[in-house]
Design a protein around this motif. Structure first.
Motif, PDB file in Angstrom:
ATOM      1  N   VAL A  73      49.851  17.590 -31.288  1.00 35.84           N
ATOM      2  CA  VAL A  73      49.555  16.410 -32.106  1.00 35.84           C
ATOM      3  C   VAL A  73      50.765  15.485 -32.177  1.00 35.84           C
ATOM      4  CG1 VAL A  73      48.872  15.621 -34.422  1.00 35.84           C
ATOM      5  CG2 VAL A  73      47.939  17.761 -33.506  1.00 35.84           C
ATOM      6  N   GLY A  74      50.507  14.192 -32.114  1.00 37.86           N
ATOM      7  CA  GLY A  74      51.548  13.186 -32.279  1.00 37.86           C
ATOM      8  C   GLY A  74      50.921  11.877 -32.742  1.00 37.86           C
ATOM      9  N   ILE A  75      51.737  10.830 -32.799  1.00 36.56           N
ATOM     10  CA  ILE A  75      51.199   9.514 -33.152  1.00 36.56           C
ATOM     11  C   ILE A  75      51.201   8.632 -31.904  1.00 36.56           C
ATOM     12  CG2 ILE A  75      51.858   9.691 -35.573  1.00 36.56           C
ATOM     13  CD1 ILE A  75      54.140   7.665 -34.990  1.00 36.56           C
ATOM     14  N   THR A  76      50.318   7.664 -31.902  1.00 35.06           N
ATOM     15  CA  THR A  76      50.138   6.813 -30.734  1.00 35.06           C
ATOM     16  C   THR A  76      51.249   5.768 -30.610  1.00 35.06           C
ATOM     17  OG1 THR A  76      48.807   5.198 -31.924  1.00 35.06           O
ATOM     18  CG2 THR A  76      47.631   7.058 -30.905  1.00 35.06           C
ATOM     19  N   ASP A  77      51.297   5.179 -29.445  1.00 34.46           N
ATOM     20  CA  ASP A  77      52.235   4.092 -29.195  1.00 34.46           C
ATOM     21  C   ASP A  77      51.980   2.949 -30.178  1.00 34.46           C
ATOM     22  OD1 ASP A  77      54.359   2.924 -27.588  1.00 34.46           O
ATOM     23  OD2 ASP A  77      52.825   1.557 -26.831  1.00 34.46           O
ATOM     24  N   TYR A  78      50.718   2.660 -30.447  1.00 35.69           N
ATOM     25  CA  TYR A  78      50.368   1.605 -31.407  1.00 35.69           C
ATOM     26  C   TYR A  78      50.965   1.922 -32.785  1.00 35.69           C
ATOM     27  CZ  TYR A  78      47.656  -1.400 -34.484  1.00 35.69           C
ATOM     28  OH  TYR A  78      47.296  -2.321 -35.432  1.00 35.69           O
ATOM     29  N   ALA A  79      50.836   3.166 -33.218  1.00 33.88           N
ATOM     30  CA  ALA A  79      51.342   3.558 -34.540  1.00 33.88           C
ATOM     31  C   ALA A  79      52.851   3.394 -34.623  1.00 33.88           C
ATOM     32  CB  ALA A  79      50.954   5.004 -34.844  1.00 33.88           C
ATOM     33  N   GLN A  80      53.576   3.837 -33.586  1.00 33.19           N
ATOM     34  CA  GLN A  80      55.030   3.730 -33.655  1.00 33.19           C
ATOM     35  C   GLN A  80      55.471   2.269 -33.619  1.00 33.19           C
ATOM     36  OE1 GLN A  80      57.628   2.824 -31.393  1.00 33.19           O
ATOM     37  NE2 GLN A  80      56.239   2.286 -29.733  1.00 33.19           N
ATOM     38  N   GLU A  81      54.722   1.403 -32.916  1.00 33.96           N
ATOM     39  CA  GLU A  81      55.045  -0.032 -32.905  1.00 33.96           C
ATOM     40  C   GLU A  81      54.894  -0.627 -34.297  1.00 33.96           C
ATOM     41  OE1 GLU A  81      52.850  -2.313 -30.056  1.00 33.96           O
ATOM     42  OE2 GLU A  81      53.598  -1.142 -28.364  1.00 33.96           O
ATOM     43  N   GLN A  82      53.832  -0.215 -35.006  1.00 33.79           N
ATOM     44  CA  GLN A  82      53.596  -0.728 -36.352  1.00 33.79           C
ATOM     45  C   GLN A  82      54.668  -0.262 -37.335  1.00 33.79           C
ATOM     46  OE1 GLN A  82      51.041  -3.018 -36.974  1.00 33.79           O
ATOM     47  NE2 GLN A  82      51.048  -2.869 -34.745  1.00 33.79           N
TER      48      GLN A  82
ATOM     49  N   SER B 185      59.139   7.779 -26.717  1.00 33.87           N
ATOM     50  CA  SER B 185      58.149   8.564 -25.978  1.00 33.87           C
ATOM     51  C   SER B 185      57.092   9.121 -26.942  1.00 33.87           C
ATOM     52  CB  SER B 185      58.850   9.704 -25.234  1.00 33.87           C
ATOM     53  OG  SER B 185      57.949  10.406 -24.423  1.00 33.87           O
ATOM     54  N   PRO B 186      56.354   8.222 -27.638  1.00 35.03           N
ATOM     55  CA  PRO B 186      55.453   8.676 -28.701  1.00 35.03           C
ATOM     56  C   PRO B 186      54.331   9.587 -28.223  1.00 35.03           C
ATOM     57  CG  PRO B 186      55.016   6.389 -28.161  1.00 35.03           C
ATOM     58  CD  PRO B 186      56.280   6.772 -27.439  1.00 35.03           C
ATOM     59  N   GLU B 187      53.884   9.417 -26.998  1.00 30.53           N
ATOM     60  CA  GLU B 187      52.737  10.192 -26.538  1.00 30.53           C
ATOM     61  C   GLU B 187      53.131  11.274 -25.530  1.00 30.53           C
ATOM     62  OE1 GLU B 187      49.238   7.834 -25.759  1.00 30.53           O
ATOM     63  OE2 GLU B 187      49.767   6.439 -27.346  1.00 30.53           O
ATOM     64  N   GLU B 188      54.436  11.588 -25.479  1.00 28.70           N
ATOM     65  CA  GLU B 188      54.901  12.678 -24.607  1.00 28.70           C
ATOM     66  C   GLU B 188      55.961  13.496 -25.340  1.00 28.70           C
ATOM     67  OE1 GLU B 188      56.023  10.661 -21.013  1.00 28.70           O
ATOM     68  OE2 GLU B 188      53.979   9.996 -20.650  1.00 28.70           O
ATOM     69  N   GLU B 189      57.244  13.145 -25.177  1.00 29.01           N
ATOM     70  CA  GLU B 189      58.348  13.916 -25.775  1.00 29.01           C
ATOM     71  C   GLU B 189      58.378  13.845 -27.301  1.00 29.01           C
ATOM     72  OE1 GLU B 189      60.386  15.846 -23.839  1.00 29.01           O
ATOM     73  OE2 GLU B 189      59.012  15.201 -22.258  1.00 29.01           O
ATOM     74  N   GLY B 190      57.760  12.822 -27.883  1.00 28.38           N
ATOM     75  CA  GLY B 190      57.800  12.622 -29.336  1.00 28.38           C
ATOM     76  C   GLY B 190      56.655  13.278 -30.089  1.00 28.38           C
ATOM     77  N   TRP B 191      56.055  14.323 -29.516  1.00 30.58           N
ATOM     78  CA  TRP B 191      54.976  15.030 -30.217  1.00 30.58           C
ATOM     79  C   TRP B 191      55.514  15.651 -31.504  1.00 30.58           C
ATOM     80  CZ3 TRP B 191      55.572  20.352 -30.732  1.00 30.58           C
ATOM     81  CH2 TRP B 191      56.501  20.955 -29.901  1.00 30.58           C
ATOM     82  N   PHE B 192      54.627  15.924 -32.453  1.00 31.98           N
ATOM     83  CA  PHE B 192      55.042  16.436 -33.768  1.00 31.98           C
ATOM     84  C   PHE B 192      54.889  17.947 -33.892  1.00 31.98           C
ATOM     85  CE2 PHE B 192      55.189  12.111 -34.556  1.00 31.98           C
ATOM     86  CZ  PHE B 192      55.620  11.814 -35.829  1.00 31.98           C
ATOM     87  N   PHE B 193      53.689  18.454 -33.619  1.00 35.98           N
ATOM     88  CA  PHE B 193      53.470  19.893 -33.779  1.00 35.98           C
ATOM     89  C   PHE B 193      52.327  20.363 -32.898  1.00 35.98           C
ATOM     90  CE2 PHE B 193      51.063  17.731 -37.087  1.00 35.98           C
ATOM     91  CZ  PHE B 193      49.815  18.333 -37.049  1.00 35.98           C
ATOM     92  N   LYS B 194      52.297  21.690 -32.720  1.00 40.98           N
ATOM     93  CA  LYS B 194      51.206  22.339 -31.996  1.00 40.98           C
ATOM     94  C   LYS B 194      50.494  23.262 -32.967  1.00 40.98           C
ATOM     95  CE  LYS B 194      53.480  22.044 -27.553  1.00 40.98           C
ATOM     96  NZ  LYS B 194      53.690  22.645 -26.244  1.00 40.98           N
ATOM     97  N   LEU B 195      49.208  23.438 -32.735  1.00 42.74           N
ATOM     98  CA  LEU B 195      48.453  24.324 -33.603  1.00 42.74           C
ATOM     99  C   LEU B 195      47.393  25.076 -32.818  1.00 42.74           C
ATOM    100  CD1 LEU B 195      45.496  22.803 -34.254  1.00 42.74           C
ATOM    101  CD2 LEU B 195      46.938  21.448 -35.725  1.00 42.74           C
ATOM    102  N   THR B 196      46.961  26.185 -33.401  1.00 44.74           N
ATOM    103  CA  THR B 196      45.833  26.928 -32.876  1.00 44.74           C
ATOM    104  C   THR B 196      44.584  26.308 -33.482  1.00 44.74           C
ATOM    105  OG1 THR B 196      47.141  28.942 -32.739  1.00 44.74           O
ATOM    106  CG2 THR B 196      44.754  29.205 -32.713  1.00 44.74           C
TER     107      THR B 196
ATOM    108  N   TYR C 216      39.354   4.509 -28.193  1.00 41.13           N
ATOM    109  CA  TYR C 216      40.538   4.197 -28.996  1.00 41.13           C
ATOM    110  C   TYR C 216      41.077   2.810 -28.654  1.00 41.13           C
ATOM    111  CZ  TYR C 216      45.102   4.350 -31.164  1.00 41.13           C
ATOM    112  OH  TYR C 216      46.211   4.031 -31.920  1.00 41.13           O
ATOM    113  N   LYS C 217      41.142   2.483 -27.363  1.00 39.27           N
ATOM    114  CA  LYS C 217      41.636   1.157 -26.970  1.00 39.27           C
ATOM    115  C   LYS C 217      40.750   0.063 -27.550  1.00 39.27           C
ATOM    116  CE  LYS C 217      44.397   2.161 -22.944  1.00 39.27           C
ATOM    117  NZ  LYS C 217      44.727   1.845 -21.581  1.00 39.27           N
ATOM    118  N   ALA C 218      39.457   0.257 -27.532  1.00 37.45           N
ATOM    119  CA  ALA C 218      38.522  -0.718 -28.122  1.00 37.45           C
ATOM    120  C   ALA C 218      38.768  -0.832 -29.625  1.00 37.45           C
ATOM    121  CB  ALA C 218      37.076  -0.303 -27.832  1.00 37.45           C
TER     122      ALA C 218
END
Length: 123
Positions: free
Chosen positions: A21-30, A89-100, A116-118
């Motif tokens: 899980v992470g946040i999108t490029d759009y979110a980090q821009e905002q 790198s919000p959608e690659e190296e900047g991920w937050f956590f992993k879960l089961t 999502y793009k729409a």
């Protein structure tokens, strides 16, 4: 690997019974320049739609919500030393956590990339 998105601008990569899980490029821009990230503890149970992490920028603090329910298996410790990874790198190296994954049916209703793009285009 399948990637899904929420209307709160989280992304989730699903591989088998594990989700990242992470946040999108759009979110980090905002948010602007990220200065601090608070991650969930390994072993914590997160619930779909509830806050799971916190991201702070020079502009504001914002909750990161769990796109699905499950048990946290890993937190991205690199963000503690370098929270700006969320910006670079919000959608690659900047991920937050992993879960089961607790319930794969919770993936229904999440958006694919096209949807999502729409969604973002209408904001």
């Amino acid at each position: 690997m399948a990637r899904y998105f929420t209307d709160e601008h989280e992304w989730i990569d699903v591989e088998g019974d594990t989700a990242t899980v992470g946040i999108t490029d759009y979110a980090q821009e905002q948010l602007g320049d990220i200065v601090f990230v608070e991650l969930p503890e390994v072993g914590a149970m997160v619930e779909k739609g509830k806050d799971a992490a916190v991201v702070e920028s020079v502009k504001a603090a914002s909750d990161v919500y769990a796109p699905i329910s499950g048990e946290v298996t890993e937190a991205n410790d690199a963000l503690e030393d370098d929270p700006a990874l969320v910006n670079t790198s919000p959608e690659e190296e900047g991920w937050f956590f992993k879960l089961t994954i607790g319930d794969k049916e919770e993936l229904e209703g999440l958006m694919d990339l096209k949807a999502y793009k729409a969604f973002v285009d209408e904001l």
